[in-house]
Design an enzyme around this catalytic site. Structure first.
Site, PDB file in Angstrom:
ATOM      1  CE1 TYR A  76       7.518  14.184 -29.921  1.00 30.80           C
ATOM      2  CE2 TYR A  76       8.261  15.415 -27.820  1.00 30.80           C
ATOM      3  CZ  TYR A  76       7.448  14.609 -28.443  1.00 30.80           C
ATOM      4  OH  TYR A  76       6.411  13.926 -27.464  1.00 30.80           O
ATOM      5  CG  ASP A 130       8.517  23.495 -29.710  1.00 32.44           C
ATOM      6  OD1 ASP A 130       8.476  23.801 -28.484  1.00 32.44           O
ATOM      7  OD2 ASP A 130       8.110  22.226 -29.923  1.00 32.44           O
ATOM      8  CE  LYS A 163      10.715  18.471 -22.629  1.00 38.08           C
ATOM      9  NZ  LYS A 163      10.525  18.442 -23.905  1.00 38.08           N
TER      10      LYS A 163
HETATM   11  C1  PLP Z   1       9.214  18.064 -24.640  1.00 39.21           C
HETATM   12  C2  PLP Z   1       8.887  18.834 -25.922  1.00 39.21           C
HETATM   13  C3  PLP Z   1       7.844  19.101 -26.402  1.00 39.21           C
HETATM   14  C4  PLP Z   1       6.522  18.305 -25.759  1.00 39.21           C
HETATM   15  O1  PLP Z   1       6.415  18.714 -24.387  1.00 39.21           O
HETATM   16  P1  PLP Z   1       5.480  17.901 -23.281  1.00 39.21           P
HETATM   17  O2  PLP Z   1       5.321  18.698 -22.063  1.00 39.21           O
HETATM   18  O3  PLP Z   1       6.216  16.659 -23.146  1.00 39.21           O
HETATM   19  O4  PLP Z   1       4.152  17.542 -23.881  1.00 39.21           O
HETATM   20  C5  PLP Z   1       7.294  19.991 -27.299  1.00 39.21           C
HETATM   21  N1  PLP Z   1       8.507  20.553 -28.074  1.00 39.21           N
HETATM   22  C6  PLP Z   1       9.698  20.309 -27.516  1.00 39.21           C
HETATM   23  C7  PLP Z   1      10.854  21.150 -28.248  1.00 39.21           C
HETATM   24  C8  PLP Z   1       9.937  19.621 -26.491  1.00 39.21           C
HETATM   25  O5  PLP Z   1      11.185  19.641 -26.155  1.00 39.21           O
END
Ligand code: PLP
Length: 419
Positions: A141, A236, A264
């Protein structure tokens, strides 16, 4: 009003009653709890019930709720005003702090969410390479940008389609989907789309469809294939960054991405995202370079002040404690689950992330997930919730350990489970 009444009211004013879908407790046959307060390892709902929190806002709160030093930093920053739309010192200090500690990062740009970070990285990778296609893995994701809301197509192999209405087929054409761990498929895609692939995007520790740990060999092979094809490798690390050690999976595996995205933890519970990498790539961003990116509230002083103190507290000792205490939690839960009708479960753990899943199979991509996992998770979630243990409300979400998991919290967890 109690949680249930608040949720009924919320359904009237807000689509589905929530501002992010996973909060809706969909499929869990109960209404979401409205949270009134959090402190340390605990949260309290509007019904007055408390829970040990293993969701921790889906990761950002690595020090638990209301960490006193972070709170103090927020209040202190707040007293000077909360946004200027101008340069200020907190974001500079945070940039300096991160750049000095993560070897491959020379520059960083702050924004307000993980989605924004990935969105910027996609545009940047395309701007740098002059190519349009990106590779994404099934089961990773990357936020809710159009380019990433793409899944494998139901037609021919290698085709893709939007996983959300409102995403155009044109966008789906530019995102190529592979199965995690399948390096042959990645190689084939690079041959089929020669000189068209700007970047491979991957969660180096995929933690959004359960915890699908990848081998170093696989990540290394991705690095090599990008080098051979002049494509960028983007990690990511919105979840894994600052959690699997300060430098995330890049540091842990020794495999260096060309760009990295954070979110995060980086904001300590305030909205912050970031893209970082070597200067030669980062300088493609406006105002220096041709790739546009901006944000009214980017580098918000209150958010950056929180993030900075939060990061400064992440010492080597902190990581040892974080992992040790999470391991204890997993052991306590396993013992209880094995004796209380959840023998079919295993708990996969990597550092302070853990994922209870109803199979003993080894899992490294989403085709291997058990068919009945949603129903099985519902049973587990329900008992836990009743016992005052708050798991992330979805079978695919991992559990988040935190530094608030002191030994007395683990004792309390035992009590709650066995009583
Ligand atoms: C949570 C998450 C996102 C998106 O971040 P948001 O602050 O919710 O927009 C993107 N990549 C990864 C791996 C994530 O866990």
């Amino acid at each position: 009003m109690n949680s249930n009444e608040l949720f009924q009211k919320s359904l009237k004013y807000v689509p589905g009653g929530v501002h992010s879908p996973v909060r809706s407790f969909k499929g869990l046959h109960t209404t979401p709890r409205f949270i009134n307060r959090g402190k340390g390892a605990y949260i309290w709902d509007e019904d007055g019930k408390n829970y040990i929190d293993f969701c921790m806002s889906f990761g950002p709160l690595i020090h638990g709720h209301q960490d006193p030093e972070i709170k103090e930093a927020i209040i202190k920053a707040l007293e000077n005003g909360w946004t200027f739309g101008a340069c200020e010192k907190y974001s500079l200090e945070t940039a300096e702090y991160i750049v000095n500690r993560i070897s491959f990062i020379e520059q960083i740009r702050f924004m307000s969410s993980g989605t924004e970070a990935v969105m910027t990285a996609v545009r940047l990778a395309r701007g740098i390479t002059g190519r349009s296609k990106i590779i994404k893995f099934n089961g990773c994701y990357h936020g809710h940008l159009d380019a990433m809301l793409i899944k494998a197509g139901s037609g021919l192999a290698g085709t893709a389609e939007a996983s959300s209405k409102g995403v155009t087929s044109h966008q789906a054409d530019d995102t190529l989907i592979c199965e995690l761990g399948d390096i042959e498929e990645v190689k084939k895609i690079f041959i089929d789309h020669k000189d068209q692939i700007a970047a491979i995007f991957i969660e180096p520790l995929p933690a959004n469809n359960g915890l699908l740990i990848q081998t170093n060999e696989f990540l290394k092979a991705l690095r090599d294939i990008c080098d051979q094809n002049c494509a960028l490798l983007v990690f990511d690390e919105v979840i894994s960054g600052f959690r699997i050690g300060f430098g995330g999976m890049a540091e842990k595996t020794g495999i260096t991405p060309d760009l990295v995205t954070y979110g995060k933890i980086i904001g300590g519970g305030m909205p912050v995202g970031a893209v970082a990498g070597p200067k030669k790539f980062m300088e493609f961003l406006a105002p220096l370079g041709p790739v546009y990116q901006a944000g009214t509230l980017s580098g918000n002083p209150v958010a950056m002040a929180a993030g900075l103190v939060n990061l400064k507290k992440l010492t080597d000792e902190a990581y040892i404690k974080l992992n040790t205490q999470t391991t204890k939690v997993v052991a306590v839960m396993k013992e209880w689950m094995d004796k209380n009708g959840f023998e079919d479960y295993q708990t996969i753990q990597y550092g302070s992330l853990f994922w209870p899943i109803s199979t003993h199979d080894k899992l490294s991509n989403i085709t291997q997930l058990p068919k009945n996992m949603n129903e099985r998770f519902y049973s587990l979630f329900k008992v836990m919730l009743e016992k005052g243990i708050y798991l992330a409300p979805n079978a695919y979400e991992v559990g988040f350990g935190s530094l608030a998991l002191e030994d007395q919290v683990i004792e309390d967890l035992k009590q709650r489970l066995w009583n």
